[in-house]
Design a protein around this motif. Structure first.
Motif, PDB file in Angstrom:
ATOM      1  N   THR A 170       1.073  -3.597   4.628  1.00  9.61           N
ATOM      2  CA  THR A 170       2.245  -4.030   3.873  1.00  9.61           C
ATOM      3  C   THR A 170       2.662  -2.965   2.860  1.00  9.61           C
ATOM      4  OG1 THR A 170       1.635  -6.360   4.089  1.00  9.61           O
ATOM      5  CG2 THR A 170       3.167  -5.794   2.323  1.00  9.61           C
ATOM      6  N   GLY A 171       1.713  -2.498   2.052  1.00  9.43           N
ATOM      7  CA  GLY A 171       2.029  -1.458   1.076  1.00  9.43           C
ATOM      8  C   GLY A 171       2.515  -0.186   1.729  1.00  9.43           C
ATOM      9  N   LEU A 222      -3.001  -3.329  -1.591  1.00  8.85           N
ATOM     10  CA  LEU A 222      -1.549  -3.301  -1.428  1.00  8.85           C
ATOM     11  C   LEU A 222      -0.962  -2.052  -2.080  1.00  8.85           C
ATOM     12  CD1 LEU A 222       1.097  -4.910  -0.619  1.00  8.85           C
ATOM     13  CD2 LEU A 222       1.052  -5.795  -2.962  1.00  8.85           C
ATOM     14  N   PHE A 268       0.215  -9.966   8.075  1.00  4.40           N
ATOM     15  CA  PHE A 268      -0.326 -11.055   7.249  1.00  4.40           C
ATOM     16  C   PHE A 268      -1.020 -12.099   8.120  1.00  4.40           C
ATOM     17  CE2 PHE A 268       0.080 -15.244   5.305  1.00  4.40           C
ATOM     18  CZ  PHE A 268      -0.416 -15.032   4.028  1.00  4.40           C
ATOM     19  N   VAL A 297      -8.439  -6.994  -2.410  1.00  7.99           N
ATOM     20  CA  VAL A 297      -7.400  -7.144  -1.388  1.00  7.99           C
ATOM     21  C   VAL A 297      -6.035  -6.878  -2.010  1.00  7.99           C
ATOM     22  CG1 VAL A 297      -6.305  -8.746   0.225  1.00  7.99           C
ATOM     23  CG2 VAL A 297      -8.794  -8.749  -0.027  1.00  7.99           C
ATOM     24  N   VAL A 298      -5.812  -7.386  -3.229  1.00  5.98           N
ATOM     25  CA  VAL A 298      -4.554  -7.124  -3.939  1.00  5.98           C
ATOM     26  C   VAL A 298      -4.418  -5.635  -4.252  1.00  5.98           C
ATOM     27  CG1 VAL A 298      -3.244  -7.582  -6.040  1.00  5.98           C
ATOM     28  CG2 VAL A 298      -4.467  -9.442  -4.915  1.00  5.98           C
ATOM     29  N   THR A 321      -2.865  -6.115   3.844  1.00  7.95           N
ATOM     30  CA  THR A 321      -2.222  -5.685   2.597  1.00  7.95           C
ATOM     31  C   THR A 321      -1.996  -4.166   2.600  1.00  7.95           C
ATOM     32  OG1 THR A 321      -4.413  -5.652   1.544  1.00  7.95           O
ATOM     33  CG2 THR A 321      -3.046  -7.603   1.193  1.00  7.95           C
ATOM     34  N   TYR A 322      -2.914  -3.431   3.212  1.00  8.13           N
ATOM     35  CA  TYR A 322      -2.732  -1.984   3.327  1.00  8.13           C
ATOM     36  C   TYR A 322      -1.481  -1.663   4.139  1.00  8.13           C
ATOM     37  CZ  TYR A 322      -3.606   2.832   4.851  1.00  8.13           C
ATOM     38  OH  TYR A 322      -3.484   4.174   5.136  1.00  8.13           O
ATOM     39  N   SER A 329      -3.203  -4.731  12.297  1.00 11.65           N
ATOM     40  CA  SER A 329      -4.088  -5.371  11.338  1.00 11.65           C
ATOM     41  C   SER A 329      -5.456  -5.638  11.956  1.00 11.65           C
ATOM     42  CB  SER A 329      -3.460  -6.680  10.843  1.00 11.65           C
ATOM     43  OG  SER A 329      -4.291  -7.326   9.917  1.00 11.65           O
ATOM     44  N   TYR A 352      -6.239 -13.558   0.245  1.00 12.87           N
ATOM     45  CA  TYR A 352      -5.255 -12.574  -0.218  1.00 12.87           C
ATOM     46  C   TYR A 352      -5.172 -12.494  -1.746  1.00 12.87           C
ATOM     47  CZ  TYR A 352      -3.666 -11.808   4.532  1.00 12.87           C
ATOM     48  OH  TYR A 352      -3.609 -11.450   5.852  1.00 12.87           O
TER      49      TYR A 352
END
Length: 460
Positions: free
Chosen positions: A166-167, A30, A318, A26-27, A163-164, A376, A21
């Protein structure tokens, strides 16, 4: 994944699984997920609330809800995003980033146009800006999905999906609760203007991330060479030949490639993608009416089902990303295909329990954690199905299939609930997950998700 683990063929350790992560791409996903999720409700539920608050008739609001159908038909222009270079932008930024930037600018301008237009005086103009925003949003989805698949290798797709999601979910909360709060203390114009400014998060991210490096397999080159050879034998010349070549390469080749790689198993793959989320989507349509009928207050629903539920979904996404890296896509597909419908049964139990807060909390934890894991894992699986020569077109096909059956059946949920009652409604919604479980097991035999990959080199 660490190079040592990869070379030795051993599964990554817990620390390696968590470190994924911190990968820059990956960041970055987000923030691209945030930009993708922000306009969705601004031409959907929040848009309807604004129109009704301004006194627009319900019939007009209903017709304007069709604006959101752009996301369901995006596969129609996905070949353009895949193959058509944008003047100047594509040369400077690369194929994927150029389309993402153009789509984000379109969304930002559309939202700003909505903010500066009074729906009570110029409803037609608001509709024009909303259509512009919706098509920009759907195009952004196509380009961001393609970027996500191409930016990293298969082992990182679970983390990219997490992360996608999550954002995306945070943006949904901002575009719903955030916009409503701004409108309640100020004006709708300010609310939509603020949302337009927030699209700057996506714009900055697109400018900062790197264009993914992809390679085209020999098999793909041979497929397109057959198209070239066919055109050389035809009587078409000039612009007709060029247009025919483009259409065959952009529209026919992506689907021919998919069915060539998977054969008859391609039908099972498409059926699985189309049935995987049916039980969750079918149940989700009636979730809020169920809570209200049971006796929960709007505040309780907002705090537990919405806010707490969002946290559980993000936690599940996650965990799903980590478990895909640890155990592979195949095991997790079967696990989530089973757990997603099984947790629907907690709502049948809640229907017999009544408006008890502990029952609602338990049901939300069970359903949202497994739901976050499921989406996910499914996004990682769909990424593994694509050929990077046709990522946008093939992924748009999968993402459309992912929601279309559930959305269609969701139109009948109110009638079903009235006929059978809430207890049996959720039993039925759980039963709708059985085809996905059977197809997941079948895929292990005919198209193992962790063994059958597209033949091109891994990206990223």
């Amino acid at each position: 994944m660490s190079e040592t683990s990869s070379i030795a063929g051993r599964p990554p350790g817990r620390l390696d699984a968590l470190r994924i992560y911190l990968h820059p791409r990956v960041v970055g996903m987000l923030f691209l997920g945030f930009a993708a999720g922000l306009p969705f409700l601004l031409v959907g539920g929040t848009f309807s609330a604004w129109l009704r608050d301004m006194g627009v008739e319900l019939a007009a609001i209903g017709f304007l809800s069709w604006v959101g159908m752009a996301h369901s038909i995006k596969v129609l222009w996905a070949p353009l995003v895949d193959r058509l270079p944008l003047p100047v932008l594509s040369r400077i930024m690369g194929r994927r980033r150029a389309w993402i930037l153009l789509a984000q600018l379109t969304v930002g301008v559309g939202l700003l146009g909505m903010a500066l237009t009074d729906p009570a005086a110029n409803l037609w103009l608001v509709a024009v800006w909303a259509v512009m925003t919706a098509f920009g949003s759907a195009t952004q989805d196509i380009a961001v999905d393609a970027y996500r698949v191409e930016a990293v290798g298969p082992e990182r797709q679970g983390a990219m999906a997490a992360t996608y999601v999550t954002g995306y979910r945070v943006a949904i909360l901002v575009a719903s609760a955030g916009a409503l709060h701004i409108a309640s203390v100020a004006t709708w114009s300010l609310a939509y203007g603020a949302m337009a400014v927030l699209m700057g998060v996506g714009l900055m991210t697109t400018l900062l991330v790197r264009e993914p490096e992809v390679s085209v397999s020999g098999e793909t080159r041979r497929l397109e060479q057959r198209v070239t050879d066919y055109l050389a034998r035809t009587v078409h010349r000039g612009w007709r030949r060029d247009v025919t070549a483009w259409l065959l390469g952009a529209v026919v080749c992506p689907f021919a490639d998919f069915f060539k790689r998977y054969g008859l198993a391609a039908l099972a793959v498409l059926l699985f993608v189309g049935t995987f989320r049916i039980s969750d989507i079918f149940m989700g349509v009636m979730a809020n009416p169920f809570y209200l009928d049971l006796g929960f207050t709007k505040g309780q629903i907002a705090n537990v089902a919405a806010a707490f539920g969002l946290a559980m979904t993000l936690g599940g996404a996650f965990v799903g990303g980590v478990l895909v890296l640890r155990f592979g896509i195949a095991r997790m597909l079967i696990f989530t295909a089973i757990m997603a419908p099984v947790t629907n049964l907690t709502f049948s139990w809640l229907a017999t329990l009544g408006p008890e807060m502990y029952g609602l909390v338990f049901a939300i934890i069970a359903d949202n954690v497994t739901g976050g894991m499921a989406i996910s894992v499914l996004l990682a699986y769909m990424a593994s199905l694509t050929n990077t020569a046709y990522t946008a077109t093939q992924y748009a096909l999968f993402s459309s299939l992912m929601t279309l059956p559930g959305q269609f059946l969701g139109g009948f949920t109110g009638w079903v609930a009235e006929q059978v009652g809430w207890f049996w409604f959720f039993i039925g919604s759980a039963a709708m997950g059985l085809p996905a479980i059977l197809l997941a097991v079948l895929l292990l035999r005919i198209a193992h998700p962790d063994r059958i990959r597209s033949t091109e080199s891994s990206p990223g």
